[in-house]
Design a protein around this motif. Structure first.
Motif, PDB file in Angstrom:
ATOM      1  N   ARG A 164       0.694  -1.377   0.178  1.00 48.67           N
ATOM      2  CA  ARG A 164       0.031   0.276  -0.009  1.00 48.67           C
ATOM      3  C   ARG A 164       0.973   1.215   0.186  1.00 48.67           C
ATOM      4  N   PHE A 187     -14.199   0.248  -5.184  1.00 45.82           N
ATOM      5  CA  PHE A 187     -14.857   0.981  -4.067  1.00 45.82           C
ATOM      6  C   PHE A 187     -16.392   1.232  -4.530  1.00 45.82           C
ATOM      7  N   THR A 193      -8.373   6.211   0.722  1.00 44.69           N
ATOM      8  CA  THR A 193      -7.621   5.056   0.464  1.00 44.69           C
ATOM      9  C   THR A 193      -6.146   5.116   0.338  1.00 44.69           C
TER      10      THR A 193
END
Length: 249
Positions: A164, A187, A193
């Protein structure tokens, strides 16, 4: 239950979850066999739920039951679950029937999905090669979570085992296809995010009041074929967002 505290316990592992829940886990991290087992175990429970069980669901590697402790004791439910756990090799179990293969057209990169190039660089490939890889991959809906109908999909090839972001993207739109740690997420709502925004879809994931309110279900498979921004603009006027599906055998 003694295995609640056993750090090296073998799987499947049965644990309590509060006063009215039990969790059966098939691994400590996402893998195809562990997810397969969680889906198959959930389906087996749903086909013959113990009396007193009020909810059955699954996550990436676990199946969860919520029950009425006044109608069903912990000991009785534990006995039933342990019997089912021992009844077969769940890591080799067939996936549930009734699954679908969905094709959700997707725009990759550009202004609609601005982090494709960054994700491609993390994976050690060009943006063009990344689009080819992502748009031809078939992934499984491993779980739904975070928001209504929002799917986690995996696993992508090992090259996509990218982390991430260290920071947070303040906002990605509904329909954003984001990527990290060999997984996609679409999403279903606008939200912040830490996953990289690599594609944009138009298919509605959640429709209140519909017979099947969630477009995708755990165990379904999904492909994200590439379309141009012009085609995407037209798909936004389509109630299905250009998505199609067929039954899987």
């Amino acid at each position: 239950m003694t295995d609640d505290l056993a750090p090296m316990a073998s799987y499947p592992l049965l644990r309590t979850a509060g006063i009215d829940g039990m969790l059966v886990s098939f691994g400590d991290k996402l893998s195809e066999p562990a997810n397969r087992a969680a889906l198959a175990f959930r389906a087996a429970l749903e086909s013959d739920p113990p009396e007193g069980v009020e909810e059955i669901s699954s996550s990436l590697v676990s199946a969860y039951l919520r029950f009425d402790p006044l109608a069903l004791s912990h000991a009785a439910l534990e006995s039933k679950l342990r019997g089912l756990m021992a009844s077969r090799d769940w890591l080799q179990a067939d996936l549930p029937h009734g699954r679908r293969l969905h094709r959700i057209p997707t725009v990759y990169g550009g202004t609609l999905a601005p982090q494709l190039a960054e994700a491609a660089a993390e994976a050690g490939m060009s943006a063009a090669d990344a689009v080819t890889s992502l748009s031809t991959a078939r992934v499984r809906v491993t779980a739904l979570g975070f928001a209504p109908g929002q799917p986690y999909l995996g696993e992508l090839p090992e090259t996509w085992n990218i982390p991430r972001q260290q920071g947070l993207t303040p906002r990605v739109p509904k329909g954003a296809l984001v990527l990290a740690i060999r997984q996609f997420v679409i999403f279903s709502v606008t939200a912040p995010t830490g996953w990289r925004h690599v594609g944009q879809t138009a298919a509605p994931l959640f429709r209140m009041g519909a017979e099947r309110p969630f477009l995708l279900a755990p165990g379904d498979e999904v492909e994200f074929p590439e379309v141009s921004e012009e085609v995407f603009a037209r798909m936004q006027n389509d109630p299905e967002g250009g998505a199609s599906w067929e039954d899987l055998p």
